[in-house]
Write an enzyme that holds these catalytic residues in place. Sequence first.
Site, short mmCIF file in Angstrom:
data_model
loop_
_atom_site.label_atom_id
_atom_site.label_comp_id
_atom_site.label_asym_id
_atom_site.label_seq_id
_atom_site.Cartn_x
_atom_site.Cartn_y
_atom_site.Cartn_z
N GLY A 248 0.65 -1.37 -0.46
CA GLY A 248 -0.03 -0.49 -0.15
C GLY A 248 0.78 1.42 -0.17
N SER A 249 0.00 2.64 0.21
CA SER A 249 0.67 3.62 0.24
C SER A 249 -0.44 4.59 0.68
CB SER A 249 1.09 3.63 -0.75
OG SER A 249 2.23 3.68 -1.58
#
Length: 817
Positions: A248-249
């Site tokens: 993710g981020s």
Amino acid sequence: MGAPHPLLERIEMERKGTNRMGQLRGRRRAGRALAGVLVLVLTAFLGASQAAATGTERATIRYTEYGIPHVVADDYAGLGYGYAYAAARDNICLIAEAYVTVDAERSRYFGPDAPGNPALGRASTSANSDAYYQYRKDTGAVERLVGQAPPIGPEPEVAEFVRGYVAGYNRFLRDTGRDGITDPACRGAEWVRPIDELDVYRHVNAVATAMGSGVAIDGISTARPAPAGVLPEVPTHLDLFPAEKSMGSNAIAVGADGTRGGGGVLLGNPHFYWQGALRFWQSQLTIPGEVNVSGASLLGFPGIQIGHNQDVAWSHTVSTAATFGLFELPLAPGSPTTYLVDGRAREMTPVPVSFDVRRPDGTIGREQRTIWTTPQGPVVTQLGNVPLPWASSAHVLRDANATNLRALNTWFDLARAGSTEDVSRALAATQGMPWVNTIATDRAGNALYSDVQAVPHVTDELAADCSTPLGSQVFPSSGIPVLDGGRSECEWGSDPAAVEPGLLGPAQLPELTRRDYVLNANDSPWLTNPEAPLADYPRVVGDVATERSARTREAIRTVERRLSGTDGLPERGFSAEDMKQVLFADHSRVAELAAADTARMCAAFPGGRAPSSSGPVDVSAACPALADWGHDFRLDSRGSLLFERFVAQLAEVPTGPWRTPFDPVDPVNTPNTLAVENPAVQTAFGDAAAELQTAGIPLDAPLGEYQHVTRNGEQIPVHGAPHQTGVLNVLTPHWDPAAGNTEVTHGSSFLQVVQFDGGESPRASTLLTYSQSADPTSPHYADQTRLFSAGQWVPARFGEREIAASPALRVEVISER
């Protein structure tokens, strides 16, 4: 420090020229031929053509605090030369292992049964990895791309940078020798060797395909027809979206209407691996008057991937778009390598591959395999952990990034962009972004979200008409198309605006520019900004009107509270300091929704004993800690570790943990209200408490005492929490049943906050959570990790005055002919 490089005297007076030239170049990028001529003229003016003719590379590397290099050169070859030299000094072992991987030499050096390199796909063994990458080499896929004109092949300045990169990497190896390497992970290792340009390009392509064919390396490299007479079970459901996407981020870009200062503010917060070659490494790259960009890139990747220049800042988040798809081919009876298209027989193509293998006695032998291919791609018999039997039919995988070297051109164009409009043009002209969204802001106060990248041209109509039974299950839930390969009309479509056939054109992909904000936290583009929901895109890109993650909802609520002034702070709108505080507040959306109910549930258990899978558990010490908890995952928070383990257990509740379900009319606030009356929820709480007690951890222990990493014997506490808790500062820890969270697998990595407030240089702060070097002997092995632990940042040194003022300034000039 030696005599100053002549370039240093030119930088200050040419900084403004960099901006003007970047804006001019951005406006002309739409005409690629004209831009190519312009680049050649500019590089000739700046001395690059002379360097190419003489074969001379020269660079100045200026190191500031925490080992951050600022590389200055006359031309792109020199820039690549200094960049690679500095990168190899910090991380030679990890970079060298990546090149061994893409050169199909892992089995020779590590043995065929050693694990593959997780940074470059899912290969359970080195032999499977070598078979796949030898197949890529033998088919000449990357060589063909390098030989093409831009945008498919590298732009002239990109090619020069790569040429210099190879020279700089090899120069470092000559200077140190294998035995002079300080990192014990590869000191004296035979597999640390000089590289050539194809090694670099192969690695770039491997990164581009890591979320596509890279997830199927085992299934491609071992594909064989099922034995005669065996009727394997064909899956009816494929519960797969690449596990790597759990990394993710977050990225938040706030425009002028939401900032204090008139320009944009950006938070870049990628959540990548803390170990291996998917680590980021930070640098600044400058050619006076041509390019000046600061940021980070994955190890071994030539150029800046996330960062900022004088006028633009950008980051990336992993996209929900499916970048690959499957075709199911009906086979001719009695011939498993003959398939039928429109009733006509076609033959699969065998690609024999062989590679060196180290035997148990240390001698070197050869292993041979055959990869079976079709025009759509190779046959695959396993995707993740799901078997795809090769019996009456066979599945083949087509990867939208299989021909992607364009990513190099894309990131070089972003480095020289003068506005978010330039960023948008670069993304559309190259379509080189692999598997990521782009979030950007600029000096003028625009905020851009774009998912323009390489995406299969699979419309909803094509999927409805051509999906196989497996595809009809997979496509609605994941966007991964599984199409009928026996019908020619089921091929991926084409768009004349796309950079190559088989891809959706840029106009079919979601993009949004705002003056308030845009954000993404790995959900689909739908709620990029709730005031302007995005919905006009095909399912292959992402879903619409579905439940958002707790992290997305935390990001939206946090930004909107700040913009509306309802978060208790005296002024509305964001500054760089506000954005840093937002991230390191470590506030949990799930805790805000459920902690109070959890505390009341805890207090209501008879005798203070909660049910668990192994019998009643004393939870009395947890109840007051949860009741007093501030819903954050800071080092001193009590009750947070128990709540983290509770949230992990709630994922296993069959009916879900919430009373109020998701409502697409109120997507930011639903689901909500913990179902404390549900016996499964109560048991989940008891099981979480039992986990801590088994590990000898008090239920009300401060988080920092039992969530840490160890570097050279030093225990460094770390704050943050897994993404399921709805914390922006994500850490995915390794849970040791005997000791707690004792390492981080992935999470917050290269952090940057950039504000354009009218000054000549943007105001920026960065933090590389795991530090610049993986070498335990380096002074920069854990120095920024200690900063992260303390919630502190590194003031970015972008302008010349800032760099010159560094108390740690060290200048090194390297050159060779």
